[in-house]
Motif scaffolding. Structure first.
Motif: not given
Length: 375
Positions: A179-203
């Motif tokens: 179950a952990l494996i199947l939840h590990a990654e899923h492209e640009f979902n809402a939470s992943t995109f949030t992470c990328r937006v935040i670190v794109s500011t060099l945070s």
């Protein structure tokens, strides 16, 4: 005049490139760095998938042994963080415990030259179960548990041991690991995109993960498995479930755990989780929950063309593992931290500030009225 496409929710909009996973691509199913989730869920471990996502390759046996030993060494919590966890209220949403714990740990072990993103990724995946269950056990019966548990070598094994206080069965460890494996990654979902937006500011890395946790918390994302379990618990028999779901359809109510914005012909993770749920149900001698789940699945497919998504049968799996419903979404956090970490690394490798445009639909320019002239 060209009709403007409705971009509400960014549906159908490509926001970037990734080498991490394929989601809804014709003929590709779901893969992590090119490997099918079916193979990963049946033949690998969560630690191998974490290593694959963060470092880009599958580990050899010696590399996996060293990595597991490293993760075990990273399970312990700083005394100051334990104090914070003890002060957080027992009524708090468990996802908020991880969000607060992540932010607090970022002040105690900040990202820097001696602690890079790869190291922090392993640290968080190793100690998130410790944070959650230290807080839980302390507020349940005042116990300050030891979180290292060296004999329990995997994240799944450690989680179940810290939750129950006794060694879990191999089947239960394997089911949670998959179950952990199947939840590990899923492209640009809402939470992943949030992470990328935040670190794109060099945070920093911790800010990215903290933001991802906040996004995952919602019932339209990571919280959907808890909502699915609440739906299942409303019914005692398949016939009762069918009658109840038909009433919901008449009222146009949404059945949580069904449908997906990207997968129109079924979430490829759902059949894997269903098979695990069936195996666990048979072991438990269940004659209620799994048949209820199957009847709901068959009815919604025949009546509405809706397939179960990852949330529906993961809820059933977690139930048979005796995991409280309020821990379903925190488990999603623990698993998805691996994918978030990989996306943060990928974003930083070719960074450009993520700053989309918006179509203005407000009033046209107008005169500013003095305060005494306003109605």
């Amino acid at each position: 005049m060209t009709e403007q496409k409705n971009t509400s929710g960014l549906e159908g909009i490509t926001a970037g490139e990734t080498a991490l996973s394929t989601v809804g691509k014709e003929g590709l199913d779901l893969t992590y760095r090119g490997y099918s989730i079916r193979d990963l869920a049946s033949s690998s471990s969560f630690e191998e998938v974490l290593y694959l996502l963060v470092y880009g390759v599958l580990p050899s046996r010696p590399e996996l042994d060293r990595y597991r030993n490293l993760l075990i060494s990273l399970r312990d919590l700083p005394p100051a963080l334990k104090t914070i966890l003890e002060q957080l209220p027992p009524t708090a949403n468990p996802v908020d415990i991880l969000r607060t714990g992540c932010s607090a740990l970022g002040t105690m072990e900040p990202e820097g030259e001696d602690r890079d993103a790869h190291a922090i990724a392993g640290r968080l995946c190793a100690c998130f179960p410790s944070m959650l269950l230290y807080w839980h056990q302390f507020h349940r019966d005042g116990r300050r548990i030891e979180t290292r548990a060296e004999e329990h070598r995997t994240v799944a094994d450690q989680f179940l041991y810290l939750l129950r206080g006794e060694a879990p069965s191999p089947l239960h460890v394997r089911a949670l690991d998959a179950a952990l494996i199947l939840h590990a990654e899923h492209e640009f979902n809402a939470s992943t995109f949030t992470c990328r937006v935040i670190v794109s500011t060099l945070s920093d890395f911790y800010s990215g993960i903290t933001g991802g946790i906040g996004a995952l918390r919602g019932p339209l994302h990571g919280g959907a498995d808890e909502a699915a379990m609440m739906l299942l618990e409303r019914f005692s028999t398949p016939d009762e479930a069918e009658a109840g779901i038909r009433k919901m359809l008449e009222k146009k109510e949404k059945a949580m755990g069904f449908g997906h914005r990207v997968y129109k012909k079924g979430d490829p993770r759902a059949p894997i989780l269903k098979a695990l749920a069936k195996q666990l149900a048979q072991e438990a001698g269940d004659r209620s929950l799994f048949p209820v789940a199957e009847r709901i699945e068959n009815l919604l497919l025949s009546e509405k063309g809706l397939y179960p998504n990852v949330d529906f049968y993961s809820a059933v799996v977690y139930h048979f593992l005796d995991i409280p419903t309020f821990f379903f979404t925190p488990l999603f956090v623990i698993a998805r931290t691996s994918g978030w970490a990989a996306h943060i690394l990928e974003q930083r490798a070719n960074n450009r500030l993520i700053r989309p445009l918006a179509t203005y639909i407000g009033p046209a320019p107008r005169p500013f009225p003095k305060i005494d002239e306003r109605g």
